[in-house]
Design an enzyme around this catalytic site. Sequence first.
Site, PDB file in Angstrom:
ATOM      1  N   SER A  63       0.722  -1.390   0.105  1.00  0.00           N
ATOM      2  CA  SER A  63       0.228   0.162   0.182  1.00  0.00           C
ATOM      3  C   SER A  63       1.260   1.000   0.022  1.00  0.00           C
ATOM      4  O   SER A  63       0.075   1.995  -0.533  1.00  0.00           O
ATOM      5  CB  SER A  63      -0.658  -0.162   1.751  1.00  0.00           C
ATOM      6  OG  SER A  63      -2.380  -0.877   0.973  1.00  0.00           O
ATOM      7  N   LYS A  66       0.064   3.564  -2.280  1.00  0.00           N
ATOM      8  CA  LYS A  66      -1.221   4.317  -2.968  1.00  0.00           C
ATOM      9  C   LYS A  66      -0.182   5.720  -3.323  1.00  0.00           C
ATOM     10  O   LYS A  66      -1.473   6.467  -3.459  1.00  0.00           O
ATOM     11  CB  LYS A  66      -2.091   3.849  -1.986  1.00  0.00           C
ATOM     12  CG  LYS A  66      -2.963   2.571  -1.937  1.00  0.00           C
ATOM     13  CD  LYS A  66      -3.506   1.991  -0.889  1.00  0.00           C
ATOM     14  CE  LYS A  66      -3.761   0.436  -1.243  1.00  0.00           C
ATOM     15  NZ  LYS A  66      -4.363   0.013  -0.068  1.00  0.00           N
ATOM     16  N   TYR A 188      -3.295  -2.750 -10.269  1.00  0.00           N
ATOM     17  CA  TYR A 188      -3.193  -2.460  -9.321  1.00  0.00           C
ATOM     18  C   TYR A 188      -2.239  -3.679  -8.068  1.00  0.00           C
ATOM     19  O   TYR A 188      -1.680  -3.292  -7.554  1.00  0.00           O
ATOM     20  CB  TYR A 188      -4.898  -2.566  -8.317  1.00  0.00           C
ATOM     21  CG  TYR A 188      -4.815  -1.907  -7.055  1.00  0.00           C
ATOM     22  CD1 TYR A 188      -4.106  -1.402  -6.183  1.00  0.00           C
ATOM     23  CD2 TYR A 188      -5.079  -3.479  -6.442  1.00  0.00           C
ATOM     24  CE1 TYR A 188      -4.498  -1.099  -5.062  1.00  0.00           C
ATOM     25  CE2 TYR A 188      -5.265  -3.251  -4.500  1.00  0.00           C
ATOM     26  CZ  TYR A 188      -4.970  -2.471  -4.710  1.00  0.00           C
ATOM     27  OH  TYR A 188      -5.198  -1.998  -2.694  1.00  0.00           O
ATOM     28  N   TYR A 240      -4.750   2.875   8.051  1.00  0.00           N
ATOM     29  CA  TYR A 240      -6.329   1.631   8.299  1.00  0.00           C
ATOM     30  C   TYR A 240      -6.355   2.217   9.089  1.00  0.00           C
ATOM     31  O   TYR A 240      -6.941   3.803   9.155  1.00  0.00           O
ATOM     32  CB  TYR A 240      -6.263   0.489   7.766  1.00  0.00           C
ATOM     33  CG  TYR A 240      -5.306   0.437   6.770  1.00  0.00           C
ATOM     34  CD1 TYR A 240      -5.566   0.927   5.525  1.00  0.00           C
ATOM     35  CD2 TYR A 240      -4.077   0.296   6.922  1.00  0.00           C
ATOM     36  CE1 TYR A 240      -4.719   0.639   4.505  1.00  0.00           C
ATOM     37  CE2 TYR A 240      -3.135  -1.306   6.167  1.00  0.00           C
ATOM     38  CZ  TYR A 240      -3.452  -0.396   4.768  1.00  0.00           C
ATOM     39  OH  TYR A 240      -2.484  -0.598   3.459  1.00  0.00           O
ATOM     40  N   VAL A 258       1.241  -4.038   3.882  1.00  0.00           N
ATOM     41  CA  VAL A 258       0.568  -4.722   4.358  1.00  0.00           C
ATOM     42  C   VAL A 258       2.266  -5.890   4.314  1.00  0.00           C
ATOM     43  O   VAL A 258       2.258  -7.120   5.001  1.00  0.00           O
ATOM     44  CB  VAL A 258      -0.157  -5.856   3.891  1.00  0.00           C
ATOM     45  CG1 VAL A 258      -1.383  -5.449   4.521  1.00  0.00           C
ATOM     46  CG2 VAL A 258      -0.465  -6.282   2.605  1.00  0.00           C
TER      47      VAL A 258
HETATM   48  N1  GLU Z   1      -2.765  -5.573  -1.809  1.00  0.00           N
HETATM   49  C1  GLU Z   1      -3.031  -4.739  -1.122  1.00  0.00           C
HETATM   50  C2  GLU Z   1      -3.908  -4.944  -0.989  1.00  0.00           C
HETATM   51  O1  GLU Z   1      -4.981  -4.926  -2.131  1.00  0.00           O
HETATM   52  C3  GLU Z   1      -2.405  -4.020  -0.049  1.00  0.00           C
HETATM   53  C4  GLU Z   1      -2.983  -3.699   1.024  1.00  0.00           C
HETATM   54  C5  GLU Z   1      -1.757  -2.969   1.978  1.00  0.00           C
HETATM   55  O2  GLU Z   1      -0.854  -3.263   1.904  1.00  0.00           O
HETATM   56  O3  GLU Z   1      -2.292  -2.806   3.494  1.00  0.00           O
HETATM   57  O4  GLU Z   1      -4.859  -6.148  -0.285  1.00  0.00           O
END
Ligand code: GLU
Length: 304
Positions: A63, A66, A188, A240, A258
Amino acid sequence: MDYQTVIEKIYGKLQGLWGQGKVADYIPALAKVNPRQFGISLATLDGQYYRAGDAETCFSIQSISKVFSLAMVTRHIGDEIWQSVGREPSGNPFNSLVQLEYEHGKPRNPFINAGALVVTDRLISLYPHPKDAILEFVRGLCNNDDIYYDKEIARSERANADRNMALAYLMKSFGNIRNDVDTLIDVYCHQCAISMSCVDLSRAFLFLCNRGLNPFSGEQVLTGSQAKRLGALMLTCGFYDESGDFAFRAGVPGKSGVGGGIAAYIPGNLSITVWSPELNRHGNSLIGMEALECFTTDIGNSIF
Ligand code: GLU
């Protein structure tokens, strides 16, 4: 400030926490990572670099990507993106579907999965070769042409993307996704599977630290105002449903993934990335969160 001593002390102290978190296993390829790794890399705007532990080991940025995709879209369409994505913390897990239904397919913010999917959807509309464009953008930010996708992680994530597909289709039903969902999920999953080290990431976030100006190329990647906004979103939404806690503990903008990485920075001063794959129950690196709290406490500096 003797940053080398500070980060070495944190590295030594926090190894004791190994075993308290859990490596992400909902993406099978991520579950194979050796959990007992911990790296710290720090880059200052005046060109000093410091590192400790596994700072040069590449990992899946997940993430953290992002932030890069949002920067790419923002520099082209500016405020238009906020018609489709909100700017409030969600207070929900990163992959939650519930709020989306109530809020008519407009994700709370660009850093939960739903919001990031809308941003990547716009990126696909803007760039004829989005996967190449993302790599080129990230390489430019950290001044390293050796940044690639980890194909195994991308494949593994793509094969287990049911929830992200569900988010994308739900938003498409509200008219908030414009491209083909399979294409969107492929791009993605690749952006999440970019493989970078703490050293690369600490360099890549220097442009945010520098009011949008890439210190390596001299390019104004974002306006000062856009960089400010991105940082504010990282502070309020970067972790989050643990975003408030991270801001409370570390007092700096940051973004977690993650894969166990966290990129954070102090505007006008320095960028720091920590990585340790074991996650806490909110999906953020357990040792990474602790390390950044210790860091800003030990140096007596944060944005507050
Ligand atoms: N590729 C992960 C997903 O879409 C990203 C989530 C993350 O890093 O928090 O679930």
